[in-house]
Motif scaffolding. Structure first.
Motif, PDB file in Angstrom:
ATOM      1  N   VAL A  59     -25.380 -65.488  23.677  1.00 38.64           N
ATOM      2  CA  VAL A  59     -25.366 -64.357  24.609  1.00 38.64           C
ATOM      3  C   VAL A  59     -26.403 -63.333  24.178  1.00 38.64           C
ATOM      4  O   VAL A  59     -26.372 -62.844  23.039  1.00 38.64           O
ATOM      5  CB  VAL A  59     -23.975 -63.691  24.658  1.00 38.64           C
ATOM      6  N   ASP A  60     -27.327 -63.005  25.079  1.00 36.30           N
ATOM      7  CA  ASP A  60     -28.253 -61.892  24.887  1.00 36.30           C
ATOM      8  C   ASP A  60     -27.682 -60.692  25.627  1.00 36.30           C
ATOM      9  O   ASP A  60     -27.449 -60.753  26.846  1.00 36.30           O
ATOM     10  CB  ASP A  60     -29.635 -62.211  25.448  1.00 36.30           C
ATOM     11  N   ALA A  61     -27.470 -59.602  24.894  1.00 33.94           N
ATOM     12  CA  ALA A  61     -26.848 -58.428  25.510  1.00 33.94           C
ATOM     13  C   ALA A  61     -27.398 -57.160  24.871  1.00 33.94           C
ATOM     14  O   ALA A  61     -27.948 -57.182  23.769  1.00 33.94           O
ATOM     15  CB  ALA A  61     -25.330 -58.480  25.337  1.00 33.94           C
TER      16      ALA A  61
ATOM     17  N   GLU B 117     -19.582 -67.426  34.314  1.00 37.91           N
ATOM     18  CA  GLU B 117     -20.136 -66.650  35.423  1.00 37.91           C
ATOM     19  C   GLU B 117     -19.772 -65.176  35.302  1.00 37.91           C
ATOM     20  O   GLU B 117     -20.570 -64.294  35.642  1.00 37.91           O
ATOM     21  CB  GLU B 117     -19.648 -67.213  36.756  1.00 37.91           C
ATOM     22  N   TYR B 118     -18.552 -64.885  34.822  1.00 36.94           N
ATOM     23  CA  TYR B 118     -18.146 -63.495  34.616  1.00 36.94           C
ATOM     24  C   TYR B 118     -19.050 -62.819  33.591  1.00 36.94           C
ATOM     25  O   TYR B 118     -19.526 -61.685  33.802  1.00 36.94           O
ATOM     26  CB  TYR B 118     -16.697 -63.431  34.157  1.00 36.94           C
ATOM     27  N   LEU B 119     -19.324 -63.510  32.478  1.00 31.84           N
ATOM     28  CA  LEU B 119     -20.201 -62.942  31.460  1.00 31.84           C
ATOM     29  C   LEU B 119     -21.603 -62.705  32.020  1.00 31.84           C
ATOM     30  O   LEU B 119     -22.233 -61.680  31.735  1.00 31.84           O
ATOM     31  CB  LEU B 119     -20.262 -63.867  30.243  1.00 31.84           C
ATOM     32  N   ARG B 120     -22.083 -63.637  32.815  1.00 34.79           N
ATOM     33  CA  ARG B 120     -23.449 -63.524  33.359  1.00 34.79           C
ATOM     34  C   ARG B 120     -23.604 -62.357  34.324  1.00 34.79           C
ATOM     35  O   ARG B 120     -24.705 -61.820  34.489  1.00 34.79           O
ATOM     36  CB  ARG B 120     -23.846 -64.834  34.047  1.00 34.79           C
ATOM     37  N   GLN B 121     -22.516 -61.947  34.990  1.00 36.75           N
ATOM     38  CA  GLN B 121     -22.658 -60.882  35.978  1.00 36.75           C
ATOM     39  C   GLN B 121     -22.501 -59.489  35.370  1.00 36.75           C
ATOM     40  O   GLN B 121     -22.700 -58.480  36.068  1.00 36.75           O
ATOM     41  CB  GLN B 121     -21.651 -61.080  37.124  1.00 36.75           C
ATOM     42  N   LEU B 122     -22.203 -59.391  34.087  1.00 39.79           N
ATOM     43  CA  LEU B 122     -22.100 -58.087  33.438  1.00 39.79           C
ATOM     44  C   LEU B 122     -23.490 -57.444  33.378  1.00 39.79           C
ATOM     45  O   LEU B 122     -24.467 -58.081  32.991  1.00 39.79           O
ATOM     46  CB  LEU B 122     -21.521 -58.238  32.028  1.00 39.79           C
ATOM     47  N   SER B 123     -23.580 -56.188  33.718  1.00 40.85           N
ATOM     48  CA  SER B 123     -24.883 -55.526  33.834  1.00 40.85           C
ATOM     49  C   SER B 123     -25.624 -55.429  32.501  1.00 40.85           C
ATOM     50  O   SER B 123     -26.853 -55.387  32.464  1.00 40.85           O
ATOM     51  CB  SER B 123     -24.709 -54.123  34.425  1.00 40.85           C
ATOM     52  N   TRP B 124     -24.905 -55.405  31.405  1.00 39.10           N
ATOM     53  CA  TRP B 124     -25.533 -55.253  30.085  1.00 39.10           C
ATOM     54  C   TRP B 124     -25.755 -56.592  29.370  1.00 39.10           C
ATOM     55  O   TRP B 124     -26.251 -56.618  28.239  1.00 39.10           O
ATOM     56  CB  TRP B 124     -24.704 -54.321  29.206  1.00 39.10           C
TER      57      TRP B 124
END
Length: 226
Positions: free
Chosen positions: A155-157, A208-215
């Motif tokens: 995960v890149d965040a 998909e939930y993780l991917r849609q997080l803005s950060w």
């Protein structure tokens, strides 16, 4: 300090020989790299370090790495003719060798991969530890530490307060147990990359939930590589 041995070091995987560290481990490094890339590459620069630099041709590591880049498994009989299959597939590759990289593990490979069809590129550094066991120690300049023997989430965040705990909570709500976590960042409050090994697979809806997080900038999921 000597490395600890395991049952995998003694038995090794089902594979095409001659050596688990020089063939099976090499295939698995490439398998992890193409999953990080997200596709089979069209171009590859392959650098062998230290003992690999001296033995990769005689031990078949050159064919093994190309086979892995084509998506072949460790026991695929096509490994022996990997160069022919690469030509058919249009994979362009270059071998390089560095025989005296004292800071690196004896059996280290760097893969610089590019897929011209998607425009994606990745640089992966992996180590073959024996018995088919590998460690991926760097991805695109981010230090890492995972084996690909478990399900792996990358995960890149944004490097923000609570981000690690939040992602861990999302994984827990999918009834997945975190086995290891390794976090790298380019700098304070910059992009951080999380490498998370988990005991069971994640549901598509969780990814998909993780991917849609803005950060969150990018999510890569790698199922267990056998």
């Amino acid at each position: 300090m000597a490395e600890k041995s395991s049952i995998f070091d003694m038995i090794g995987p089902v594979m095409i020989g001659p050596s688990s560290s020089h063939t099976a481990g090499v295939v698995r490094i490439a398998s992890a790299a193409i999953r990080i890339l997200g596709s089979l590459p069209t171009h590859a620069t392959i650098t062998f370090y230290n003992s690999f630099a001296r033995t990769y041709e005689g031990h078949g590591s050159d064919r093994a790495i190309v086979a892995g880049l084509l998506g072949f498994a460790t026991d695929d009989k096509r490994i022996r003719e990997a160069f022919d299959y690469a030509k058919e597939a249009g994979l362009q590759y270059t071998f390089q060798s560095v025989g005296n990289a004292s800071t690196m593990h004896p059996n280290t490979i760097k893969l610089q991969l590019r897929d011209e069809r998607t425009g994606h590129a990745v640089e992966v550094i992996g180590q073959s530890r024996g018995g088919g066991v590998i460690r991926i120690v760097e991805v695109d300049g981010f230090p890492s530490d995972f084996s690909a023997s478990l399900h792996t989430l990358i995960v890149d965040a944004d490097d923000r307060t609570g981000s690690i705990a939040f992602i861990a909570s999302v994984i827990a709500h999918d009834d997945c147990n975190i086995a290891t976590m390794f976090v790298s960042r380019k700098g304070k409050n910059d992009v951080a990359r999380q490498f998370i090994e988990i005991d069971s697979g994640l549901k598509d809806i969780t990814l998909e939930y993780l991917r849609q997080l803005s950060w969150v900038h990018r999510v890569i999921y790698i199922p267990t590589i056998n």
